[in-house]
Motif scaffolding. Sequence first.
Motif, PDB file in Angstrom:
ATOM      1  N   LEU A 110      12.156  47.363  -6.838  1.00 38.96           N
ATOM      2  CA  LEU A 110      12.777  46.765  -7.864  1.00 38.96           C
ATOM      3  C   LEU A 110      12.834  47.256  -9.169  1.00 38.96           C
ATOM      4  O   LEU A 110      13.637  47.490  -9.979  1.00 38.96           O
ATOM      5  CB  LEU A 110      12.392  45.115  -8.065  1.00 38.96           C
ATOM      6  N   VAL A 133      19.482  45.467  -5.842  1.00 39.71           N
ATOM      7  CA  VAL A 133      18.603  44.625  -6.830  1.00 39.71           C
ATOM      8  C   VAL A 133      18.341  43.119  -6.219  1.00 39.71           C
ATOM      9  O   VAL A 133      17.554  42.457  -6.091  1.00 39.71           O
ATOM     10  CB  VAL A 133      18.946  44.510  -8.207  1.00 39.71           C
ATOM     11  N   THR A 136      16.574  42.546  -2.728  1.00 40.77           N
ATOM     12  CA  THR A 136      15.316  42.855  -2.894  1.00 40.77           C
ATOM     13  C   THR A 136      14.574  41.738  -3.451  1.00 40.77           C
ATOM     14  O   THR A 136      13.437  41.248  -3.137  1.00 40.77           O
ATOM     15  CB  THR A 136      15.110  44.094  -3.783  1.00 40.77           C
ATOM     16  N   LEU A 137      15.138  41.151  -4.519  1.00 43.11           N
ATOM     17  CA  LEU A 137      14.942  39.873  -5.287  1.00 43.11           C
ATOM     18  C   LEU A 137      14.551  38.948  -4.299  1.00 43.11           C
ATOM     19  O   LEU A 137      13.739  38.001  -4.237  1.00 43.11           O
ATOM     20  CB  LEU A 137      15.634  39.670  -6.397  1.00 43.11           C
TER      21      LEU A 137
END
Length: 278
Positions: A110, A133, A136-137
């Motif tokens: 991240l 992003v 992955t969050l």
Amino acid sequence: MSETPRQLRADCFRCFALCCVAPAFAASADFALDKPAGRPCAHLAGDFRCGIHGQLRDRGFAGCTVFDCFGAGQQVSQVTYGGRSWRDQPRSAAQMFDTFAVQRHLHELLWYLTEAVALGPTEPLRGQLRRAVAETLRHTDASPAELLALDVDAHRATVNVLLSRASELLRGRGGADRRGAQLVGVDLRRVRLVGANLRGAVLVGADLRGVDLTRADVTGADLRGADLRGADLRRTLFLHRAQLDAARGDLRTRLPASLSRPAHWSALPLTPTRRATR
């Protein structure tokens, strides 16, 4: 270099000292003693604080000072496990430590993804980075079971393709390709490293005094003991705080506005050095 988002900065006051318990380390120049994985460090206090935090380098624990969890510690402690520590639930301790390892990989990715977006690549790459992003969050908010089932290596490989493309775009043409190069102790003062690819390079003890590292990509580069006195790091790509903490520098070392000078660096500049040519 952009300002690091709060959730990607370690907040030890909201963590259950996971980095002091989960990893193993061996007695070496970086650690003064052996510690097996899952066992608390001998200096860990009951309030999850380090008993020698202000003396880590003097007491032989330089390795602790350069470790960065990228915010994974507080994510596991406060979100994944809802504020319940490994001391509160000893039966879940091993799972928590394994989860921390996964979260640390995700938070590191991240950090790089967020940095890549902030550096401003053009479309469609910028949009692809933003989607990475978001994905992955979502992984970081998963349950312990879901995190442990995640193929982190596969996710990292996918993300690294995007990060490599961003690196190529941001570095421009003509930079030296030193990916993964073994440059331990090498004198690089006369080597042109503007726009160089130094991803994964081993620069332990390398002499980089006065070197211009503008647009050089240092993703994963090992800078332990590297001499950065007088070096220009203002526009170095993917440089993070832990790398500076592991290196040597002085007042002449030029840093990005988002990074502060490590306290252990030389207070005064030494003899001026010849700068590398562009």
